[in-house]
Design a protein around this motif. Structure first.
Motif, short mmCIF file in Angstrom:
data_model
loop_
_atom_site.label_atom_id
_atom_site.label_comp_id
_atom_site.label_asym_id
_atom_site.label_seq_id
_atom_site.Cartn_x
_atom_site.Cartn_y
_atom_site.Cartn_z
N LEU A 19 0.80 -1.24 -0.01
CA LEU A 19 0.05 0.26 0.05
C LEU A 19 0.75 1.31 0.20
O LEU A 19 0.72 1.99 -0.83
N TRP A 64 -4.54 -0.20 -3.25
CA TRP A 64 -5.80 -0.66 -2.59
C TRP A 64 -6.17 -2.01 -2.92
O TRP A 64 -7.03 -2.69 -2.23
N SER A 65 -5.93 -2.60 -4.10
CA SER A 65 -6.12 -3.85 -4.47
C SER A 65 -5.40 -4.84 -3.67
O SER A 65 -5.81 -5.98 -3.35
#
Length: 218
Positions: A19, A64-65
């Protein structure tokens, strides 16, 4: 080595380093995009600006994935994978203009075919392998090999573009052999650091190329 798992507000989240590093690349790429857009207007810089723009979009979604993988699974990877393919195509177009200022219809057609094939493979099977292959073809055939040949012939020095290629190339063995240094610094994190270095080199390469071009015109 397993992925780092943590919980916030009852959410089961993954990979905090992915992230952080993806968001760093996102802001870095958008900064380079703005610099190029505000400073240069040539087709070469325009394509490179689009490269940075799509990389910033790609890494934003990638961040975010990774974090919400438990909830979105591989479907969450689609925006990042798709924009990565487009970004590499923009890099390829930029390098075609760099090496062939008058244009090269054949190479541009090959770039389009490679991009369409990459999307077709993603539709057939959603996996990062197709993105990695498309990226490898782009940086090796359109960036690494042409610069290497020119450097060997003495026609060009090892520029920022070449070193950017080296940094990008170093991500391949890291990912292939999954070289993990620590649970908080796994193979993907190492690759992200190399990519941050590569993006910086590419931005410097664009700036120096455009400045040299303007001096020649004067």
């Amino acid at each position: 080595m397993g992925k780092i798992e943590f919980e916030i507000w009852g959410l089961q989240l993954l990979e905090p380093m992915a992230l952080i590093l993806n968001l760093i690349m996102c802001f870095q790429s958008f900064h380079h995009y703005r610099e190029i857009k505000n400073s240069f207007v040539s087709p070469f810089s325009s394509y490179f600006g689009n490269f940075f723009l799509f990389i910033s979009i790609s890494t934003f979604f990638a961040a975010w994935s990774h974090l919400f993988y438990n909830y979105f699974g591989m479907l969450g990877k689609i925006p990042g994978y798709s924009t990565t393919i487009v970004s590499i195509s923009m890099l390829e177009y930029a390098m075609v203009i760099y090496f062939y200022p008058k244009g090269n219809i054949l190479l541009k057609s090959i770039i389009l075919i490679l991009m369409v094939n990459a999307f077709g493979l993603l539709i057939f099977e959603l996996k990062f392998l197709w993105v990695a292959i498309h990226t490898a073809i782009g940086i090796v055939l359109f960036l690494g090999m042409p610069f290497s040949f020119r450097i060997i012939k003495g026609e060009e020095k090892a520029s920022f573009f070449f070193w950017g290629f080296i940094f990008m190339l170093m991500t391949l063995p890291v990912e292939l052999f999954r070289l993990n240094l620590h649970s908080w610094f796994q193979h993907q994190d190492i690759s992200h650091v190399f990519m941050i270095c590569a993006l910086y080199c590419f931005s410097k390469g664009v700036r120096l190329t455009e400045l040299m071009s303007s001096q020649v015109k004067v």
